[in-house]
Design a protein around this motif. Sequence first.
Motif, PDB file in Angstrom:
ATOM      1  N   GLU A   4       9.725   3.380   0.809  1.00 30.26           N
ATOM      2  CA  GLU A   4       9.996   4.758   0.378  1.00 30.26           C
ATOM      3  C   GLU A   4       9.245   5.736   1.268  1.00 30.26           C
ATOM      4  OE1 GLU A   4       9.979   7.523  -3.686  1.00 30.26           O
ATOM      5  OE2 GLU A   4       8.811   5.662  -3.624  1.00 30.26           O
ATOM      6  N   VAL A   5       9.905   6.817   1.614  1.00 34.08           N
ATOM      7  CA  VAL A   5       9.293   7.942   2.329  1.00 34.08           C
ATOM      8  C   VAL A   5       9.775   9.200   1.629  1.00 34.08           C
ATOM      9  CG1 VAL A   5       9.019   9.150   4.518  1.00 34.08           C
ATOM     10  CG2 VAL A   5       9.327   6.671   4.509  1.00 34.08           C
ATOM     11  N   ALA A   6       8.854   9.980   1.077  1.00 36.69           N
ATOM     12  CA  ALA A   6       9.276  11.123   0.269  1.00 36.69           C
ATOM     13  C   ALA A   6       8.228  12.221   0.308  1.00 36.69           C
ATOM     14  CB  ALA A   6       9.514  10.683  -1.175  1.00 36.69           C
ATOM     15  N   PRO A   7       8.664  13.466   0.116  1.00 28.30           N
ATOM     16  CA  PRO A   7       7.691  14.555   0.011  1.00 28.30           C
ATOM     17  C   PRO A   7       6.941  14.476  -1.302  1.00 28.30           C
ATOM     18  CG  PRO A   7       9.920  15.357  -0.393  1.00 28.30           C
ATOM     19  CD  PRO A   7      10.057  13.940   0.045  1.00 28.30           C
ATOM     20  N   GLY A   8       5.765  15.092  -1.322  1.00 27.44           N
ATOM     21  CA  GLY A   8       4.988  15.134  -2.549  1.00 27.44           C
ATOM     22  C   GLY A   8       4.051  13.960  -2.701  1.00 27.44           C
ATOM     23  N   SER A   9       3.400  13.903  -3.847  1.00 26.85           N
ATOM     24  CA  SER A   9       2.413  12.864  -4.130  1.00 26.85           C
ATOM     25  C   SER A   9       3.037  11.762  -4.968  1.00 26.85           C
ATOM     26  CB  SER A   9       1.211  13.474  -4.864  1.00 26.85           C
ATOM     27  OG  SER A   9       1.641  14.098  -6.064  1.00 26.85           O
ATOM     28  N   VAL A  10       2.217  10.789  -5.327  1.00 21.09           N
ATOM     29  CA  VAL A  10       2.684   9.662  -6.101  1.00 21.09           C
ATOM     30  C   VAL A  10       1.813   9.506  -7.347  1.00 21.09           C
ATOM     31  CG1 VAL A  10       1.225   8.005  -4.883  1.00 21.09           C
ATOM     32  CG2 VAL A  10       3.303   7.208  -5.995  1.00 21.09           C
ATOM     33  N   ASP A  11       2.423   9.075  -8.425  1.00 21.01           N
ATOM     34  CA  ASP A  11       1.681   8.799  -9.645  1.00 21.01           C
ATOM     35  C   ASP A  11       1.057   7.413  -9.516  1.00 21.01           C
ATOM     36  OD1 ASP A  11       0.657   8.439 -12.145  1.00 21.01           O
ATOM     37  OD2 ASP A  11       2.584   8.412 -13.198  1.00 21.01           O
ATOM     38  N   THR A  12      -0.220   7.370  -9.184  1.00 22.40           N
ATOM     39  CA  THR A  12      -0.864   6.086  -8.904  1.00 22.40           C
ATOM     40  C   THR A  12      -0.921   5.182 -10.134  1.00 22.40           C
ATOM     41  OG1 THR A  12      -3.031   7.103  -9.319  1.00 22.40           O
ATOM     42  CG2 THR A  12      -2.259   7.029  -7.035  1.00 22.40           C
TER      43      THR A  12
ATOM     44  N   ILE B 289       7.692  15.736   7.341  1.00 24.20           N
ATOM     45  CA  ILE B 289       7.373  16.067   5.950  1.00 24.20           C
ATOM     46  C   ILE B 289       5.930  16.555   5.929  1.00 24.20           C
ATOM     47  CG2 ILE B 289       7.142  15.161   3.608  1.00 24.20           C
ATOM     48  CD1 ILE B 289       9.169  12.971   4.419  1.00 24.20           C
ATOM     49  N   GLU B 290       5.748  17.818   5.566  1.00 26.18           N
ATOM     50  CA  GLU B 290       4.423  18.419   5.680  1.00 26.18           C
ATOM     51  C   GLU B 290       3.386  17.730   4.795  1.00 26.18           C
ATOM     52  OE1 GLU B 290       3.404  20.512   7.897  1.00 26.18           O
ATOM     53  OE2 GLU B 290       5.397  20.576   8.763  1.00 26.18           O
ATOM     54  N   SER B 291       3.763  17.349   3.595  1.00 27.73           N
ATOM     55  CA  SER B 291       2.862  16.618   2.711  1.00 27.73           C
ATOM     56  C   SER B 291       3.690  15.607   1.938  1.00 27.73           C
ATOM     57  CB  SER B 291       2.140  17.561   1.746  1.00 27.73           C
ATOM     58  OG  SER B 291       1.262  16.836   0.903  1.00 27.73           O
ATOM     59  N   GLY B 292       3.515  14.331   2.276  1.00 32.32           N
ATOM     60  CA  GLY B 292       4.376  13.334   1.672  1.00 32.32           C
ATOM     61  C   GLY B 292       3.678  12.018   1.419  1.00 32.32           C
TER      62      GLY B 292
ATOM     63  N   PHE C 100       0.825  -1.203   0.000  1.00 34.16           N
ATOM     64  CA  PHE C 100       0.000   0.000   0.000  1.00 34.16           C
ATOM     65  C   PHE C 100       0.865   1.261   0.000  1.00 34.16           C
ATOM     66  CE2 PHE C 100       0.526  -1.274   4.433  1.00 34.16           C
ATOM     67  CZ  PHE C 100       0.858  -0.093   5.084  1.00 34.16           C
ATOM     68  N   VAL C 101       0.208   2.363  -0.339  1.00 32.45           N
ATOM     69  CA  VAL C 101       0.832   3.682  -0.343  1.00 32.45           C
ATOM     70  C   VAL C 101      -0.053   4.616   0.463  1.00 32.45           C
ATOM     71  CG1 VAL C 101       1.451   5.666  -1.758  1.00 32.45           C
ATOM     72  CG2 VAL C 101       1.988   3.372  -2.557  1.00 32.45           C
ATOM     73  N   ILE C 102       0.537   5.338   1.409  1.00 28.18           N
ATOM     74  CA  ILE C 102      -0.184   6.387   2.136  1.00 28.18           C
ATOM     75  C   ILE C 102       0.265   7.721   1.541  1.00 28.18           C
ATOM     76  CG2 ILE C 102      -0.644   7.465   4.358  1.00 28.18           C
ATOM     77  CD1 ILE C 102       0.163   4.821   5.688  1.00 28.18           C
ATOM     78  N   THR C 103      -0.683   8.461   1.009  1.00 28.02           N
ATOM     79  CA  THR C 103      -0.339   9.722   0.369  1.00 28.02           C
ATOM     80  C   THR C 103      -1.095  10.876   1.029  1.00 28.02           C
ATOM     81  OG1 THR C 103      -0.142  10.821  -1.788  1.00 28.02           O
ATOM     82  CG2 THR C 103      -2.159   9.533  -1.377  1.00 28.02           C
ATOM     83  N   ASN C 104      -0.691  12.106   0.688  1.00 29.37           N
ATOM     84  CA  ASN C 104      -1.325  13.304   1.239  1.00 29.37           C
ATOM     85  C   ASN C 104      -1.300  13.273   2.765  1.00 29.37           C
ATOM     86  OD1 ASN C 104      -2.700  15.743   1.354  1.00 29.37           O
ATOM     87  ND2 ASN C 104      -4.731  14.798   1.083  1.00 29.37           N
ATOM     88  N   ALA C 105      -0.106  12.972   3.316  1.00 29.57           N
ATOM     89  CA  ALA C 105       0.032  12.801   4.766  1.00 29.57           C
ATOM     90  C   ALA C 105       1.100  13.723   5.331  1.00 29.57           C
ATOM     91  CB  ALA C 105       0.404  11.354   5.076  1.00 29.57           C
ATOM     92  N   ARG C 106       0.899  14.128   6.587  1.00 22.83           N
ATOM     93  CA  ARG C 106       1.977  14.797   7.317  1.00 22.83           C
ATOM     94  C   ARG C 106       2.779  13.692   7.987  1.00 22.83           C
ATOM     95  NH1 ARG C 106       4.187  17.197  11.873  1.00 22.83           N
ATOM     96  NH2 ARG C 106       4.906  19.332  11.536  1.00 22.83           N
ATOM     97  N   ILE C 107       3.937  13.376   7.449  1.00 19.39           N
ATOM     98  CA  ILE C 107       4.721  12.231   7.886  1.00 19.39           C
ATOM     99  C   ILE C 107       5.763  12.658   8.916  1.00 19.39           C
ATOM    100  CG2 ILE C 107       6.286  10.390   7.147  1.00 19.39           C
ATOM    101  CD1 ILE C 107       4.946  10.520   4.402  1.00 19.39           C
TER     102      ILE C 107
END
Length: 426
Positions: free
Chosen positions: A48-56, A34-37, A13-20
Amino acid sequence: MYRSVPVPAATDFVITNARIVPVADASGNRAEAIESGTLTVRDGRITEVAPGSVDTSSLPTDTEVIDAGGRWVLPGFIEAHGHLGVHEDGEGWSGDDTNEMTDPNGAGLRALDSIDPADLGFKDALRGGVTSALIKPGSGNPIGGRTAFLKTWGRIVDEMLVTQDLSVKSALGENPKRVYGEKKVTPSTRMGTVKIIRDAFVEARNYRAKRAQAEAEGTPFDRDLVKETLADVLDGKLAWDQHCHRADDIATAIRLSEEFGYRLVINHGTEGHKIADYIAAKGIDVILGPLMTTRSKVELRDRTLATAASLAEAGVRIALTTDHPVIPINFLIHEASLAVKEGLDPVVAIEALTINPAAIFGLDDRLGSLAVGRDADIVIWSGDPLDLNSRAETVFVSGRRVFDFDAASGTAHIADPLGPTLISEP
């Protein structure tokens, strides 16, 4: 209210649009939020842990995408000193297997043999975002037994077990003095308690020497479970988890550890603020708490919520504990919140629930942070966990989604580790 749901399948799974809040990086250094990652999990590990969104569209078709909606994502909390499963909630005497108080030296005992995964405390742990716990036997014996580190969700302790090769529990102060004093046997004093421990280590030293000689000569040797465990402490394979509250008992614990050369971890440390500089100079870690108790015995009379800040400011690495079921394990975050109210740095407060207990016991390569390669023990919080109004809304243990809180109904849905039980009626 809890409602069990079937065992979840292990999925990527991928958790997106999160304050990590990673807490620490792969090297164990403090990591900024990370304010939005986006956080990615595959095969039960963080990849993987990264800022920004992911191309689903680029993800494998079987990858679940979880939109956190700006919620906070943290590593699962670690209870560094508890009695989950060995002192079961709501079970009275029949569910209390914490203390085998028939022998002051319980080094041959193992907590793993008393843990019941059906204890309601495991569900409470998930409710509080606690995904693993170091479960300790004893507090009434000078030497209580070997501890066990478990994940807080599962059906069989052997499947939940991370390791039972971390530490041995021991107790100084009022508890053994009271228990054996009432029996009119040794130890009935503090010096008697220390004698039991000192004798045990002297015997373990002698045992270790005889064992080495027998191995060198190739001759038979009778193994002794008690002395084997204590020899492992002397060899540095196991830490010494020392229950002590009063400042003088803390000093005694340090004196003993220096006499025999084992690695000491102070447990409780209620009066640690009185000698914080001394503890720091000795390089001793402290598992502090529980902080919210009443002054139920003399050695707690000077307990204060400010001890955490005093120890941390002196340079002591701390972890926090509820000592469950003394304080319900889901209140672990509140131990931290109240310590912050009394001066503890909020960043250190979260570290005291995550990376610090993991590092104290050498598990930081698997737990305590959201670094790549770590176990996917992950909690999605509604907001800042230190805020009283925040809740753990979704909990993953080893990559399995095992807990969800439905705000609309106020119901916590917990995956039943045994799966649905079908009962046929006549």
